[in-house]
Scaffold this active site. Structure first.
Site, mmCIF file in Angstrom:
data_model
loop_
_atom_site.group_PDB
_atom_site.id
_atom_site.type_symbol
_atom_site.label_atom_id
_atom_site.label_comp_id
_atom_site.label_asym_id
_atom_site.label_seq_id
_atom_site.Cartn_x
_atom_site.Cartn_y
_atom_site.Cartn_z
ATOM 1 N N CYS A 132 47.942 48.763 39.233
ATOM 2 C CA CYS A 132 47.052 48.933 40.389
ATOM 3 C C CYS A 132 47.821 49.078 41.699
ATOM 4 C CB CYS A 132 46.069 47.776 40.481
ATOM 5 S SG CYS A 132 46.769 46.179 40.082
ATOM 6 N N HIS A 246 43.855 44.918 46.851
ATOM 7 C CA HIS A 246 45.293 44.769 47.127
ATOM 8 C C HIS A 246 45.620 45.460 48.447
ATOM 9 C CE1 HIS A 246 45.752 43.104 43.251
ATOM 10 N NE2 HIS A 246 46.481 44.020 42.649
HETATM 11 C C1 2RA Z 1 48.356 42.207 39.354
HETATM 12 N N1 2RA Z 1 49.128 44.463 39.313
HETATM 13 O O1 2RA Z 1 47.825 42.385 40.452
HETATM 14 C C2 2RA Z 1 48.782 43.347 38.527
HETATM 15 C C3 2RA Z 1 47.703 43.656 37.542
HETATM 16 N N2 2RA Z 1 48.068 44.666 36.674
HETATM 17 O O2 2RA Z 1 48.568 41.108 38.869
#
Ligand code: 2RA
Length: 358
Positions: A132, A246
């Site tokens: 991601c 994120h």
């Molecule tokens: C996380 N990118 O945020 C990783 C999930 N695949 O933990």
């Protein structure tokens, strides 16, 4: 024709998001099969029909799993065990885990960026969805990399609890409640230390060189997606007590001086990127109050006053949608448009057009 589709990991954070997107999509579905490894019997309503979630461990004959497409959203261990057996039945496996991403026989696809890497059916029968944090990064970088020569990219990520699935979210919420009630809270299980009211500079296991797995993934996956094995990129990945979304503070150093207006124009014209050009008027994106979850949101774009070759930007996206479920669905749509499903191994690129693919 209507397709047979399965979702492995149907009850998890990504699987549930994917089923919702699939329901709203234009993909005609003949038969939907939902698999889970962990939970007990559960039902999903999907386009006016009710589907029972099947336990993966109850599959007697692997031939019984054959569908046109199988989305794997149950994490690395499940993909490593079941991905290849599913693909060996002629099913196109679209895998959201870390199991196959760097395999040379497995294309690693972000349709808006490198659709050209999925014009033939891969010999492995598997297509990988990047991590991601990589997906939102490469979608924001794409118009810049296509236009300028890059010297290096340095970034820090601020990653939400849902990157560790529903259990990660639950651990954050339980921990926050406990702290607010005055106790130390439960011990950490999904995270290295308790996440509530905290910030953790580690995502994934740290190597002997001191680099965490998530930081290595960002480098390797970006290089593979752009087809730039020498791209200079380095990151510090941080877990923050945010439920979903994120964020990334990205510093791009170009070979030459960069003009802010040109960068803004490139980002504003990039499909699927929402640019917050003027902080006074537009503000900037934050994960809790994100707009369209299908977009990559970019703000705080500025040239470094100390170095006219350097540019900062703040990149936020929904890690479950842009970072996983939506990307996987777009991969499926690309594979369908390119005639890669079922027996058709010859490919004509048509239907889905993304600008300037790498
Ligand atoms: C996380 N990118 O945020 C990783 C999930 N695949 O933990």
């Amino acid at each position: 024709r209507a397709l047979d589709i399965s979702v492995v990991g149907a009850t998890g954070a990504v699987g549930t998001a994917l089923i919702k997107l699939l329901e709203k999509s234009e993909i005609a579905i003949n038969r939907l099969r939902l698999f889970s490894c962990s939970s007990g019997a559960r039902q999903f309503k999907f386009r006016d029909q009710t589907y029972l979630v099947e336990a993966l461990r109850d599959i007697g004959d692997i031939a019984d799993t054959k569908t046109d497409i199988a989305f794997f959203c149950a994490g690395g261990d499940v993909s490593a065990k079941w991905g290849a057996p599913f693909a060996s039945q002629g099913t196109l496996v679209i895998d959201t885990s870390n199991s196959f991403r760097m395999d040379p026989d497995v294309p690693l696809i972000v349709p808006q960026v490198n659709a050209r890497s999925l014009t033939v059916r891969p010999p492995s029968g598997i297509v990988a969805n990047p991590d991601c944090s990589t997906i939102q990064l490469v979608r924001a970088l794409k118009p810049l990399i296509a236009t300028f020569d890059i010297h290096q990219i340095i970034l820090t990520t601020y990653q939400a609890a849902s990157g560790m699935g529903l259990l990660g979210c639950k651990e954050l919420l339980n921990g926050a409640e406990a702290v607010l009630e005055g106790s130390a809270g439960p011990p950490a299980e999904r995270f290295p230390v308790p996440l509530a009211f905290n910030v953790i500079p580690q995502i994934g296991e740290i190597s002997r060189e001191g680099v965490a797995l998530e930081e290595r993934k960002l480098v390797q996956e970006s290089r593979k997606i752009f087809g730039m094995p020498h791209l200079q990129l380095t990151a510090t990945c941080v877990r923050v007590p945010v439920k979903t979304g994120h964020s990334e503070a990205v510093y791009v150093e170009f070979d030459d001086h960069v003009r802010l207006e040109q960068v803004r124009e490139l980002l504003a014209n990039e499909p699927g990127v929402r640019l917050y050009a003027d902080e006074i008027r537009d503000g900037y994106p934050t994960p809790r109050f994100l707009g369209d979850p299908a977009d990559v949101h970019v703000g705080r774009v500025r040239v470094n006053p100390e170095n006219p070759r350097g540019l900062w930007m703040w990149v936020v996206a929904d890690n479950l949608q842009v970072g996983a479920a939506l990307n996987a669905l777009l991969i499926a749509q690309l594979a369908i448009a390119n005639n890669l499903i079922g027996e058709h191994e010859d490919c004509q690129v048509r239907g889905v057009e993304f600008s300037r693919s790498f």
